[in-house]
Every structure is written in C-alpha cells, then in structure tokens.
Motif scaffolding. Structure first.
Motif, PDB file in Angstrom:
ATOM      1  N   SER A 124      29.305   8.905  33.770  1.00  0.00           N
ATOM      2  CA  SER A 124      29.789   9.520  32.536  1.00  0.00           C
ATOM      3  C   SER A 124      29.417  11.002  32.469  1.00  0.00           C
ATOM      4  O   SER A 124      30.252  11.855  32.138  1.00  0.00           O
ATOM      5  CB  SER A 124      29.204   8.770  31.337  1.00  0.00           C
ATOM      6  OG  SER A 124      29.535   9.422  30.147  1.00  0.00           O
ATOM      7  N   GLN A 139      18.704  -6.247  36.843  1.00  0.00           N
ATOM      8  CA  GLN A 139      20.120  -6.465  37.138  1.00  0.00           C
ATOM      9  C   GLN A 139      21.012  -5.771  36.119  1.00  0.00           C
ATOM     10  O   GLN A 139      22.173  -5.487  36.384  1.00  0.00           O
ATOM     11  CB  GLN A 139      20.438  -7.955  37.177  1.00  0.00           C
ATOM     12  CG  GLN A 139      20.334  -8.620  35.819  1.00  0.00           C
ATOM     13  CD  GLN A 139      19.765 -10.004  35.874  1.00  0.00           C
ATOM     14  OE1 GLN A 139      19.009 -10.337  36.776  1.00  0.00           O
ATOM     15  NE2 GLN A 139      20.125 -10.819  34.909  1.00  0.00           N
ATOM     16  N   TYR A 140      20.490  -5.475  34.932  1.00  0.00           N
ATOM     17  CA  TYR A 140      21.244  -4.757  33.912  1.00  0.00           C
ATOM     18  C   TYR A 140      20.992  -3.258  33.960  1.00  0.00           C
ATOM     19  O   TYR A 140      21.878  -2.484  33.636  1.00  0.00           O
ATOM     20  CB  TYR A 140      20.886  -5.270  32.514  1.00  0.00           C
ATOM     21  CG  TYR A 140      21.192  -6.730  32.325  1.00  0.00           C
ATOM     22  CD1 TYR A 140      22.502  -7.186  32.308  1.00  0.00           C
ATOM     23  CD2 TYR A 140      20.171  -7.651  32.186  1.00  0.00           C
ATOM     24  CE1 TYR A 140      22.790  -8.531  32.149  1.00  0.00           C
ATOM     25  CE2 TYR A 140      20.440  -8.997  32.023  1.00  0.00           C
ATOM     26  CZ  TYR A 140      21.756  -9.423  32.002  1.00  0.00           C
ATOM     27  OH  TYR A 140      22.039 -10.755  31.842  1.00  0.00           O
ATOM     28  N   VAL A 141      19.787  -2.882  34.332  1.00  0.00           N
ATOM     29  CA  VAL A 141      19.410  -1.467  34.315  1.00  0.00           C
ATOM     30  C   VAL A 141      20.192  -0.674  35.347  1.00  0.00           C
ATOM     31  O   VAL A 141      20.721   0.398  35.034  1.00  0.00           O
ATOM     32  CB  VAL A 141      17.887  -1.308  34.538  1.00  0.00           C
ATOM     33  CG1 VAL A 141      17.516   0.154  34.700  1.00  0.00           C
ATOM     34  CG2 VAL A 141      17.124  -1.930  33.387  1.00  0.00           C
ATOM     35  N   VAL A 156      26.527   3.778  35.265  1.00  0.00           N
ATOM     36  CA  VAL A 156      27.575   4.150  34.303  1.00  0.00           C
ATOM     37  C   VAL A 156      27.199   5.438  33.582  1.00  0.00           C
ATOM     38  O   VAL A 156      28.043   6.316  33.375  1.00  0.00           O
ATOM     39  CB  VAL A 156      27.824   3.000  33.298  1.00  0.00           C
ATOM     40  CG1 VAL A 156      28.685   3.455  32.137  1.00  0.00           C
ATOM     41  CG2 VAL A 156      28.454   1.819  34.002  1.00  0.00           C
ATOM     42  N   GLY A 157      25.937   5.573  33.221  1.00  0.00           N
ATOM     43  CA  GLY A 157      25.478   6.803  32.571  1.00  0.00           C
ATOM     44  C   GLY A 157      25.655   8.012  33.473  1.00  0.00           C
ATOM     45  O   GLY A 157      26.147   9.057  33.037  1.00  0.00           O
ATOM     46  N   HIS A 198      19.212   5.615  40.096  1.00  0.00           N
ATOM     47  CA  HIS A 198      20.165   4.539  40.376  1.00  0.00           C
ATOM     48  C   HIS A 198      19.635   3.548  41.411  1.00  0.00           C
ATOM     49  O   HIS A 198      19.881   2.362  41.322  1.00  0.00           O
ATOM     50  CB  HIS A 198      21.485   5.131  40.830  1.00  0.00           C
ATOM     51  CG  HIS A 198      22.530   4.112  41.151  1.00  0.00           C
ATOM     52  ND1 HIS A 198      22.686   3.611  42.419  1.00  0.00           N
ATOM     53  CD2 HIS A 198      23.422   3.483  40.383  1.00  0.00           C
ATOM     54  CE1 HIS A 198      23.653   2.724  42.407  1.00  0.00           C
ATOM     55  NE2 HIS A 198      24.125   2.628  41.177  1.00  0.00           N
ATOM     56  N   ASP A 221      19.980  10.568  36.316  1.00  0.00           N
ATOM     57  CA  ASP A 221      20.494   9.202  36.334  1.00  0.00           C
ATOM     58  C   ASP A 221      20.878   8.799  37.753  1.00  0.00           C
ATOM     59  O   ASP A 221      20.664   7.653  38.156  1.00  0.00           O
ATOM     60  CB  ASP A 221      21.716   9.061  35.425  1.00  0.00           C
ATOM     61  CG  ASP A 221      21.360   8.974  33.953  1.00  0.00           C
ATOM     62  OD1 ASP A 221      20.149   8.848  33.648  1.00  0.00           O
ATOM     63  OD2 ASP A 221      22.270   9.016  33.123  1.00  0.00           O
ATOM     64  N   PRO A 255      23.218  -1.115  36.823  1.00  0.00           N
ATOM     65  CA  PRO A 255      24.609  -0.787  36.457  1.00  0.00           C
ATOM     66  C   PRO A 255      24.697   0.164  35.263  1.00  0.00           C
ATOM     67  O   PRO A 255      25.567   1.035  35.227  1.00  0.00           O
ATOM     68  CB  PRO A 255      25.237  -2.136  36.109  1.00  0.00           C
ATOM     69  CG  PRO A 255      24.343  -3.164  36.677  1.00  0.00           C
ATOM     70  CD  PRO A 255      22.989  -2.561  36.791  1.00  0.00           C
ATOM     71  N   LEU A 256      23.806   0.008  34.296  1.00  0.00           N
ATOM     72  CA  LEU A 256      23.846   0.891  33.129  1.00  0.00           C
ATOM     73  C   LEU A 256      23.506   2.328  33.496  1.00  0.00           C
ATOM     74  O   LEU A 256      24.119   3.275  32.992  1.00  0.00           O
ATOM     75  CB  LEU A 256      22.898   0.378  32.036  1.00  0.00           C
ATOM     76  CG  LEU A 256      23.328  -0.922  31.365  1.00  0.00           C
ATOM     77  CD1 LEU A 256      22.260  -1.400  30.401  1.00  0.00           C
ATOM     78  CD2 LEU A 256      24.663  -0.760  30.677  1.00  0.00           C
ATOM     79  N   VAL A 257      22.528   2.517  34.369  1.00  0.00           N
ATOM     80  CA  VAL A 257      22.171   3.860  34.831  1.00  0.00           C
ATOM     81  C   VAL A 257      23.321   4.451  35.638  1.00  0.00           C
ATOM     82  O   VAL A 257      23.637   5.640  35.512  1.00  0.00           O
ATOM     83  CB  VAL A 257      20.854   3.831  35.638  1.00  0.00           C
ATOM     84  CG1 VAL A 257      20.591   5.156  36.315  1.00  0.00           C
ATOM     85  CG2 VAL A 257      19.689   3.474  34.725  1.00  0.00           C
TER      86      VAL A 257
END
Length: 52
Positions: A15, A3-5, A11-12, A50, A46, A7-9
């Motif tokens: 970016s 659940q964290y991976v 965002v990466g 996703h 990335d 969204p972080l991917v």
C-alpha cells in the motif's frame, strides 16, 4: 499469530509503495511533512519486516 502478521505487513508495504509510485515523494498532501515522512518510510520498514 505470525500467519496473520506476515500477510498484513506485506499488504501494508504494498500500500505504501503504491502510494509512492502513484503520487511521488509527497503522496499525502493533506498531512504535515513529519507524518508524510513517517508513512512513506513504512514502505521500507514494512518491507524489511516482511520476512520471518
């Protein structure tokens, strides 16, 4: 953990894509070419990572 991976991917990827859109194919003028290529390639990798 997943659940964290995801969204972080995302965002990466966003970016790296924003850097490419804003500055073109060489967004990191201070970095060596090999490092610029690596970071720019993360826009693609990335994005591929996703999905679940």
């Amino acid at each position: 953990m997943a659940q964290y991976v995801v969204p972080l991917v995302a965002v990466g990827a966003a970016s790296h894509i924003a850097d490419l859109v804003r500055s073109g194919l060489h967004p990191y003028s201070w970095a060596p070419d090999w490092l610029t290529l690596y970071w720019s390639s993360l826009a693609v990798f990335d994005s591929l990572g996703h999905g679940d």
